[in-house]
Design a protein around this motif. Structure first.
Motif, PDB file in Angstrom:
ATOM      1  N   PRO A  12       0.612  -1.337   0.003  1.00 56.04           N
ATOM      2  CA  PRO A  12       0.134   0.099   0.210  1.00 56.04           C
ATOM      3  C   PRO A  12       0.801   1.264   0.215  1.00 56.04           C
ATOM      4  N   HIS A  13       0.352   2.360  -0.560  1.00 58.14           N
ATOM      5  CA  HIS A  13       1.080   3.620  -0.644  1.00 58.14           C
ATOM      6  C   HIS A  13       0.697   4.336   0.520  1.00 58.14           C
ATOM      7  N   PHE A  14       1.853   5.462   0.979  1.00 54.47           N
ATOM      8  CA  PHE A  14       1.556   6.013   2.193  1.00 54.47           C
ATOM      9  C   PHE A  14       2.028   7.473   2.029  1.00 54.47           C
ATOM     10  N   PRO A  15       1.406   8.483   2.549  1.00 53.92           N
ATOM     11  CA  PRO A  15       0.481   8.125   3.697  1.00 53.92           C
ATOM     12  C   PRO A  15      -1.135   7.802   3.390  1.00 53.92           C
ATOM     13  N   ARG A  16      -1.395   7.239   4.297  1.00 54.54           N
ATOM     14  CA  ARG A  16      -2.889   6.526   4.048  1.00 54.54           C
ATOM     15  C   ARG A  16      -3.999   7.628   4.992  1.00 54.54           C
ATOM     16  N   TYR A  17      -5.252   7.626   4.712  1.00 53.25           N
ATOM     17  CA  TYR A  17      -6.072   8.158   5.237  1.00 53.25           C
ATOM     18  C   TYR A  17      -7.569   7.613   5.826  1.00 53.25           C
ATOM     19  N   ALA A  18      -7.913   8.069   6.704  1.00 52.54           N
ATOM     20  CA  ALA A  18      -9.201   7.488   7.212  1.00 52.54           C
ATOM     21  C   ALA A  18     -10.297   8.592   7.299  1.00 52.54           C
ATOM     22  N   LEU A  19     -11.421   8.249   6.509  1.00 56.72           N
ATOM     23  CA  LEU A  19     -12.704   9.040   7.025  1.00 56.72           C
ATOM     24  C   LEU A  19     -13.434   8.331   7.968  1.00 56.72           C
ATOM     25  N   ALA A  20     -13.898   8.917   9.125  1.00 57.29           N
ATOM     26  CA  ALA A  20     -14.695   8.124  10.049  1.00 57.29           C
ATOM     27  C   ALA A  20     -15.401   9.033  11.022  1.00 57.29           C
ATOM     28  N   TYR A  21     -16.154   8.431  11.897  1.00 55.37           N
ATOM     29  CA  TYR A  21     -16.891   9.101  12.835  1.00 55.37           C
ATOM     30  C   TYR A  21     -16.016   9.110  14.039  1.00 55.37           C
ATOM     31  N   PRO A  67      -6.814  -1.814  16.977  1.00 53.54           N
ATOM     32  CA  PRO A  67      -7.599  -0.748  17.222  1.00 53.54           C
ATOM     33  C   PRO A  67      -6.829   0.577  17.880  1.00 53.54           C
ATOM     34  N   ARG A  68      -5.908   0.166  18.674  1.00 54.87           N
ATOM     35  CA  ARG A  68      -5.084   1.401  19.037  1.00 54.87           C
ATOM     36  C   ARG A  68      -4.341   2.113  18.075  1.00 54.87           C
ATOM     37  N   LEU A 119     -13.805  -7.557  19.204  1.00 54.88           N
ATOM     38  CA  LEU A 119     -14.851  -7.245  20.018  1.00 54.88           C
ATOM     39  C   LEU A 119     -15.118  -5.813  19.368  1.00 54.88           C
ATOM     40  N   ALA A 120     -16.375  -5.301  19.457  1.00 50.26           N
ATOM     41  CA  ALA A 120     -16.423  -3.579  18.992  1.00 50.26           C
ATOM     42  C   ALA A 120     -17.733  -3.374  19.397  1.00 50.26           C
ATOM     43  N   LEU A 121     -17.867  -2.058  19.697  1.00 53.23           N
ATOM     44  CA  LEU A 121     -19.235  -1.404  19.996  1.00 53.23           C
ATOM     45  C   LEU A 121     -20.079  -1.153  18.690  1.00 53.23           C
ATOM     46  N   ALA A 122     -21.230  -1.717  18.680  1.00 52.49           N
ATOM     47  CA  ALA A 122     -22.218  -1.603  17.447  1.00 52.49           C
ATOM     48  C   ALA A 122     -23.471  -1.683  17.763  1.00 52.49           C
ATOM     49  N   PRO A 123     -24.183  -0.996  16.934  1.00 57.75           N
ATOM     50  CA  PRO A 123     -25.732  -1.085  17.172  1.00 57.75           C
ATOM     51  C   PRO A 123     -26.082  -2.655  17.184  1.00 57.75           C
ATOM     52  N   GLY A 124     -27.360  -2.895  17.940  1.00 56.82           N
ATOM     53  CA  GLY A 124     -27.865  -4.251  17.940  1.00 56.82           C
ATOM     54  C   GLY A 124     -28.174  -4.804  16.676  1.00 56.82           C
ATOM     55  N   PRO A 125     -28.180  -6.009  16.648  1.00 55.02           N
ATOM     56  CA  PRO A 125     -28.588  -6.652  15.206  1.00 55.02           C
ATOM     57  C   PRO A 125     -29.763  -6.150  14.471  1.00 55.02           C
ATOM     58  N   ALA A 126     -30.817  -5.964  15.270  1.00 53.36           N
ATOM     59  CA  ALA A 126     -32.236  -5.504  14.778  1.00 53.36           C
ATOM     60  C   ALA A 126     -32.123  -3.828  14.527  1.00 53.36           C
ATOM     61  N   LEU A 166     -17.137   0.657  16.343  1.00 57.83           N
ATOM     62  CA  LEU A 166     -16.067   1.208  17.177  1.00 57.83           C
ATOM     63  C   LEU A 166     -15.333  -0.036  17.513  1.00 57.83           C
ATOM     64  N   PRO A 167     -14.071  -0.270  17.015  1.00 56.37           N
ATOM     65  CA  PRO A 167     -13.270  -1.560  17.391  1.00 56.37           C
ATOM     66  C   PRO A 167     -12.738  -1.564  18.740  1.00 56.37           C
ATOM     67  N   LEU A 168     -12.893  -2.409  19.555  1.00 55.25           N
ATOM     68  CA  LEU A 168     -12.335  -2.562  20.917  1.00 55.25           C
ATOM     69  C   LEU A 168     -11.004  -3.342  21.036  1.00 55.25           C
ATOM     70  N   THR A 169     -11.067  -4.275  20.314  1.00 52.91           N
ATOM     71  CA  THR A 169      -9.754  -5.359  20.170  1.00 52.91           C
ATOM     72  C   THR A 169      -9.546  -5.807  18.861  1.00 52.91           C
ATOM     73  N   GLY A 170      -8.323  -6.364  18.691  1.00 57.18           N
ATOM     74  CA  GLY A 170      -8.009  -7.205  17.453  1.00 57.18           C
ATOM     75  C   GLY A 170      -8.608  -8.635  17.602  1.00 57.18           C
ATOM     76  N   PRO A 171      -8.075  -9.561  16.938  1.00 54.72           N
ATOM     77  CA  PRO A 171      -8.659 -10.671  16.816  1.00 54.72           C
ATOM     78  C   PRO A 171      -8.485 -11.505  18.351  1.00 54.72           C
ATOM     79  N   LEU A 172      -9.762 -12.161  18.793  1.00 53.37           N
ATOM     80  CA  LEU A 172      -9.991 -12.641  20.034  1.00 53.37           C
ATOM     81  C   LEU A 172      -9.024 -13.895  20.159  1.00 53.37           C
ATOM     82  N   HIS A 173      -8.906 -14.571  19.151  1.00 52.85           N
ATOM     83  CA  HIS A 173      -8.123 -15.816  19.206  1.00 52.85           C
ATOM     84  C   HIS A 173      -6.605 -15.690  19.728  1.00 52.85           C
ATOM     85  N   LEU A 174      -6.154 -14.342  19.844  1.00 50.64           N
ATOM     86  CA  LEU A 174      -4.895 -14.444  20.350  1.00 50.64           C
ATOM     87  C   LEU A 174      -4.816 -14.717  21.616  1.00 50.64           C
TER      88      LEU A 174
END
Length: 224
Positions: A12-21, A67-68, A119-126, A166-174
């Motif tokens: 990937p090329h750098f710099p990279r950007y993110a458009l986010a909340y 996520p950090r 793990l992430a903070l997200a709205p409920g499935p419904a 909003l991500p809280l962790t990386g892969p839980l299997h770690l």
């Protein structure tokens, strides 16, 4: 959200950007997430993480490494490099005009959920807000046509079902299963008192080089 890979597996090329909340820095919403991750992307400074009984500090630090690096944010589109001939001013101009068209809205109630093995903070499935949030993500992707180099962003296509999170962790299997359970329980308690959040701005982050942390560059107020 994983970064799209360039055709042929090229680096990937750098710099990279993110458009986010992202909550505005200094608010409880920003401080809570940054404290959980162990870094403030606005000040580019580490923050002390929670002490969780039964989990070594280095284990939590490792589990939250991904996520950090990204910073406390919910991405609207995959992270991207700029298209050839485009620069930071072009990006800022495009996002400024996008912010003039979008109207503020409340963030729906968030839950600690497992998303793509993390793990992430997200709205409920419904939650009925999913469709509106996906539409907002598509609008953001379309606004970056000709600005972003990455195909998944530049075409305005969301290549996988979009989930505002909003991500809280990386892969839980770690970590072992009992650690996964404990971290999820603590996260649920920690974010249970998170104050109501509003999507009232677009946040721009940047990553200068591979393996460097994303930093928060700008918040552009929504005025639609």
């Amino acid at each position: 959200m994983a970064e799209p890979q360039p055709p042929g597996g090229a680096a990937p090329h750098f710099p990279r950007y993110a458009l986010a909340y992202a909550p505005n820095p200094g608010t409880l919403g920003w401080l809570a997430g940054s404290h959980w991750l162990g870094r403030c992307a606005a000040q580019a400074q580490p923050m002390e993480q929670l002490r969780i009984e039964g989990i070594a500090p280095e284990a939590l630090h490792m589990l939250t490494a991904m996520p950090r690096q990204l910073g406390w944010r919910a991405a609207w589109v995959p992270d991207f490099a700029l298209a050839p001939g485009r620069d930071w001013l072009d990006l800022q101009h495009a996002v400024h005009h996008l912010a003039q068209r979008l109207a503020p809205r409340p963030v729906p109630m968030l839950q600690v959920r497992v998303h793509e093995g993390c793990l992430a903070l997200a709205p409920g499935p419904a939650d009925a807000a999913h469709a509106e949030l996906q539409a907002m993500a598509a609008t953001c992707a379309q606004a970056l046509q000709g600005i972003a180099a990455d195909a998944a962003t530049a075409t305005g296509a969301v290549t996988a079902p979009y989930l505002f999170h909003l991500p809280l962790t990386g892969p839980l299997h770690l970590v072992p299963a009992e650690t996964q359970t404990l971290v999820q329980e603590v996260a649920q308690d920690f974010f249970a008192d998170l104050p109501p959040l509003r999507i009232d701005s677009l946040a721009l982050f940047s990553q200068a080089s591979p393996h460097s942390d994303f930093v928060l560059l700008d918040h552009l107020e929504l005025r639609g």
